[in-house]
Design a protein around this motif. Sequence first.
Motif, PDB file in Angstrom:
ATOM      1  N   ASP A 283       0.857  -1.182   0.000  1.00  0.00           N
ATOM      2  CA  ASP A 283       0.000   0.000   0.000  1.00  0.00           C
ATOM      3  C   ASP A 283       0.893   1.232   0.000  1.00  0.00           C
ATOM      4  OD1 ASP A 283      -2.345   1.435  -0.086  1.00  0.00           O
ATOM      5  OD2 ASP A 283      -3.079   0.772   1.873  1.00  0.00           O
TER       6      ASP A 283
ATOM      7  N   HIS B  58      -8.155 -15.510   3.334  1.00  0.00           N
ATOM      8  CA  HIS B  58      -7.972 -14.863   4.641  1.00  0.00           C
ATOM      9  C   HIS B  58      -8.360 -15.892   5.713  1.00  0.00           C
ATOM     10  CE1 HIS B  58      -7.031 -10.945   3.084  1.00  0.00           C
ATOM     11  NE2 HIS B  58      -8.105 -10.962   2.317  1.00  0.00           N
TER      12      HIS B  58
ATOM     13  N   HIS C 282      -6.195  -4.486  -8.586  1.00  0.00           N
ATOM     14  CA  HIS C 282      -7.293  -4.769  -7.657  1.00  0.00           C
ATOM     15  C   HIS C 282      -7.939  -3.462  -7.237  1.00  0.00           C
ATOM     16  CE1 HIS C 282      -9.091  -6.820  -4.085  1.00  0.00           C
ATOM     17  NE2 HIS C 282      -8.760  -5.736  -3.425  1.00  0.00           N
TER      18      HIS C 282
ATOM     19  N   TRP D  66     -16.621  -3.531  -6.831  1.00  0.00           N
ATOM     20  CA  TRP D  66     -16.739  -4.046  -5.465  1.00  0.00           C
ATOM     21  C   TRP D  66     -17.835  -3.260  -4.775  1.00  0.00           C
ATOM     22  CZ3 TRP D  66     -12.644  -3.138  -1.043  1.00  0.00           C
ATOM     23  CH2 TRP D  66     -12.796  -4.116  -0.032  1.00  0.00           C
TER      24      TRP D  66
ATOM     25  N   ASN E  77     -17.448  -2.185  -1.684  1.00  0.00           N
ATOM     26  CA  ASN E  77     -16.794  -1.427  -0.622  1.00  0.00           C
ATOM     27  C   ASN E  77     -15.876  -0.363  -1.224  1.00  0.00           C
ATOM     28  OD1 ASN E  77     -16.096  -0.807   1.988  1.00  0.00           O
ATOM     29  ND2 ASN E  77     -15.204  -2.804   2.444  1.00  0.00           N
ATOM     30  N   GLN E  78     -15.542   0.649  -0.417  1.00  0.00           N
ATOM     31  CA  GLN E  78     -14.630   1.703  -0.867  1.00  0.00           C
ATOM     32  C   GLN E  78     -15.093   2.332  -2.183  1.00  0.00           C
ATOM     33  OE1 GLN E  78     -11.153  -0.880   0.257  1.00  0.00           O
ATOM     34  NE2 GLN E  78     -10.233   1.081   0.827  1.00  0.00           N
TER      35      GLN E  78
ATOM     36  N   ASN F  88     -15.038  -8.167  -7.382  1.00  0.00           N
ATOM     37  CA  ASN F  88     -14.572  -8.608  -6.074  1.00  0.00           C
ATOM     38  C   ASN F  88     -15.771  -8.907  -5.170  1.00  0.00           C
ATOM     39  OD1 ASN F  88     -12.313  -9.067  -4.326  1.00  0.00           O
ATOM     40  ND2 ASN F  88     -12.741  -7.143  -3.276  1.00  0.00           N
ATOM     41  N   GLU F  89     -15.774 -10.094  -4.581  1.00  0.00           N
ATOM     42  CA  GLU F  89     -16.709 -10.447  -3.507  1.00  0.00           C
ATOM     43  C   GLU F  89     -18.185 -10.316  -3.885  1.00  0.00           C
ATOM     44  OE1 GLU F  89     -15.351  -8.165  -0.122  1.00  0.00           O
ATOM     45  OE2 GLU F  89     -13.365  -9.063  -0.188  1.00  0.00           O
TER      46      GLU F  89
ATOM     47  N   LYS G  68      -8.698   0.984  -6.122  1.00  0.00           N
ATOM     48  CA  LYS G  68     -10.130   0.853  -5.847  1.00  0.00           C
ATOM     49  C   LYS G  68     -10.872   2.109  -6.323  1.00  0.00           C
ATOM     50  CE  LYS G  68      -9.345  -2.374  -2.040  1.00  0.00           C
ATOM     51  NZ  LYS G  68      -9.208  -2.541  -0.570  1.00  0.00           N
TER      52      LYS G  68
ATOM     53  N   GLU H 206      -4.928 -13.283  -1.562  1.00  0.00           N
ATOM     54  CA  GLU H 206      -4.811 -12.388  -0.393  1.00  0.00           C
ATOM     55  C   GLU H 206      -4.479 -13.170   0.875  1.00  0.00           C
ATOM     56  OE1 GLU H 206      -8.229  -9.779  -0.041  1.00  0.00           O
ATOM     57  OE2 GLU H 206      -8.390  -9.518  -2.208  1.00  0.00           O
TER      58      GLU H 206
ATOM     59  N   GLY I 296      -3.079  -2.612  -2.262  1.00  0.00           N
ATOM     60  CA  GLY I 296      -4.139  -2.952  -1.309  1.00  0.00           C
ATOM     61  C   GLY I 296      -5.324  -2.010  -1.362  1.00  0.00           C
TER      62      GLY I 296
HETATM   63  O1  G3I Z   1      -7.351   6.706   3.809  1.00  0.00           O
HETATM   64  C1  G3I Z   1      -7.911   6.826   5.115  1.00  0.00           C
HETATM   65  C2  G3I Z   1      -7.158   7.832   5.938  1.00  0.00           C
HETATM   66  O2  G3I Z   1      -7.283   9.097   5.343  1.00  0.00           O
HETATM   67  C3  G3I Z   1      -7.713   7.836   7.352  1.00  0.00           C
HETATM   68  O3  G3I Z   1      -6.957   8.675   8.153  1.00  0.00           O
HETATM   69  C4  G3I Z   1      -7.668   6.434   7.950  1.00  0.00           C
HETATM   70  C5  G3I Z   1      -8.286   6.369   9.325  1.00  0.00           C
HETATM   71  O4  G3I Z   1      -8.888   5.136   9.572  1.00  0.00           O
HETATM   72  O5  G3I Z   1      -8.380   5.558   7.103  1.00  0.00           O
HETATM   73  C6  G3I Z   1      -7.840   5.475   5.799  1.00  0.00           C
HETATM   74  O6  G3I Z   1      -8.611   4.568   5.048  1.00  0.00           O
HETATM   75  C7  G3I Z   1      -8.386   3.203   5.350  1.00  0.00           C
HETATM   76  C8  G3I Z   1      -7.933   2.509   4.084  1.00  0.00           C
HETATM   77  O7  G3I Z   1      -7.808   1.122   4.323  1.00  0.00           O
HETATM   78  C9  G3I Z   1      -6.592   3.027   3.606  1.00  0.00           C
HETATM   79  O8  G3I Z   1      -5.594   2.761   4.555  1.00  0.00           O
HETATM   80  C10 G3I Z   1      -9.690   2.605   5.826  1.00  0.00           C
HETATM   81  O9  G3I Z   1     -10.045   3.156   7.087  1.00  0.00           O
HETATM   82  C11 G3I Z   1      -9.558   1.103   5.958  1.00  0.00           C
HETATM   83  O10 G3I Z   1     -10.830   0.542   6.228  1.00  0.00           O
HETATM   84  C12 G3I Z   1      -9.038   0.532   4.665  1.00  0.00           C
HETATM   85  O11 G3I Z   1      -8.891  -0.862   4.854  1.00  0.00           O
HETATM   86  C13 G3I Z   1      -8.672  -1.620   3.683  1.00  0.00           C
HETATM   87  C14 G3I Z   1      -9.830  -2.590   3.493  1.00  0.00           C
HETATM   88  O12 G3I Z   1      -9.578  -3.415   2.379  1.00  0.00           O
HETATM   89  C15 G3I Z   1     -11.141  -1.832   3.279  1.00  0.00           C
HETATM   90  O13 G3I Z   1     -12.153  -2.707   2.976  1.00  0.00           O
HETATM   91  C16 G3I Z   1      -7.387  -2.401   3.873  1.00  0.00           C
HETATM   92  O14 G3I Z   1      -6.285  -1.491   3.925  1.00  0.00           O
HETATM   93  C17 G3I Z   1      -7.201  -3.382   2.724  1.00  0.00           C
HETATM   94  O15 G3I Z   1      -6.093  -4.205   3.000  1.00  0.00           O
HETATM   95  C18 G3I Z   1      -8.455  -4.244   2.606  1.00  0.00           C
HETATM   96  O16 G3I Z   1      -8.287  -5.150   1.560  1.00  0.00           O
HETATM   97  C19 G3I Z   1      -9.373  -6.071   1.338  1.00  0.00           C
HETATM   98  C20 G3I Z   1      -9.391  -6.383  -0.134  1.00  0.00           C
HETATM   99  O17 G3I Z   1      -9.496  -5.194  -0.899  1.00  0.00           O
HETATM  100  C21 G3I Z   1     -10.535  -7.329  -0.493  1.00  0.00           C
HETATM  101  N1  G3I Z   1     -10.488  -8.525   0.322  1.00  0.00           N
HETATM  102  C22 G3I Z   1     -10.418  -8.292   1.769  1.00  0.00           C
HETATM  103  C23 G3I Z   1      -9.231  -7.394   2.105  1.00  0.00           C
HETATM  104  C24 G3I Z   1      -9.074  -7.226   3.595  1.00  0.00           C
HETATM  105  O18 G3I Z   1     -10.170  -6.540   4.133  1.00  0.00           O
END
Ligand code: G3I
Length: 319
Positions: A20, A207, A81, A85, A87-88, A129-130, A48, A236, A44
């Motif tokens: 990331d 996972h 990736h 999806w 999410n996000q 995805n998913e 998205k 993953e 990661g």
């Molecule tokens: O970018 C913001 C930042 O500005 C803020 O300060 C911070 C505070 O929490 O959050 C940041 O965003 C985070 C983002 O990752 C970037 O780091 C989100 O909160 C956090 O929820 C997000 O998590 C990601 C997650 O997907 C979201 O669903 C993980 O890094 C990422 O590894 C994970 O990856 C997923 C795959 O895409 C799909 N399969 C499952 C896998 C694990 O959940």
Amino acid sequence: ASTLNQLARTQGKYFGSATDNPELSDSAYTAILGGGEFGSTTPGNSMKWDATEPQQNQFSYARGDAVVDFAEAHDMMVRAHTLVWHNQLPSWLTSGNWSATQLTSILQNHIANVAGHYAGKVYSWDVVNEPFNEDGTYRSDLWYNTLGSGYIATALRAARAADPNAKLYINDYNTEGSGAKSDAMYNLVKSLKAQGVPIDGVGFQAHLAVQYGFPPGMQANLQRFADLGVDVAITELDVRMELPADSAKVATQATYYANVTKACIAVARCVGITIWDYTDKYSWVPGTFNGQGSALPWDENLNKKPSVYDAIATALGGS
Ligand code: G3I
């Protein structure tokens, strides 16, 4: 000694790690990420939808490009990736009250732009995805609720048009072993193939968790997908546990890593394995599962966990 990727190459496969953008400024981290252990990477977060199209039809590629540039500089492939999806997603997209016609063109425009931008630079795309719930029904999300399951074929066709050379995947979790969700994915892929929809691979996120047991029949499951005429990949992989770690949990974890690796090695069309980052320093697990962690083969200080690393290396044919 050989690296994990060198060992995987001797089996005709790759061994990769997600990454990331924030981590790319950690030089001790990047020294290992780009130091030969990994032949592939996956961004990661930075490819998205919320990252790449934060405002409608305004595309933002800087962070995704940074991962691609790192990979190119270190001889790594990129598993891109992800295009579609639940999410996000950016708020302009989730707050709109789109008709099916509107949402289809939004989907097609996103894929044409993002997959078009990365065409020629990425090995594969997790196009969808998913898509499934645990019981094998379709996930109730923006895409399914507005477009029905046809959004999957629409997305795959748009991805093929935008990047004819990328391998196009559908990716999901809890599909590694036998079960209702895995059967649903199997039936989807079978029907897409029968309709001539472009689908090249199925990603199994993997996972896993020590406390939930190992997915039943993983090798046979991967093989039945391969027998449909698609590649399969572990996309993953991580194996979390309830903290604190102890020697019994770590022993089980090492066995799980080895068993996933062996399953991929045993299936000719399993192209490779990606772990969901390599170090506990940057694992998603503690932030999502309270009290769990220690999921990756390198610890928070970027040191290899010898028993876990060696279990993977041995399963890859190392000695
Ligand atoms: O970018 C913001 C930042 O500005 C803020 O300060 C911070 C505070 O929490 O959050 C940041 O965003 C985070 C983002 O990752 C970037 O780091 C989100 O909160 C956090 O929820 C997000 O998590 C990601 C997650 O997907 C979201 O669903 C993980 O890094 C990422 O590894 C994970 O990856 C997923 C795959 O895409 C799909 N399969 C499952 C896998 C694990 O959940």
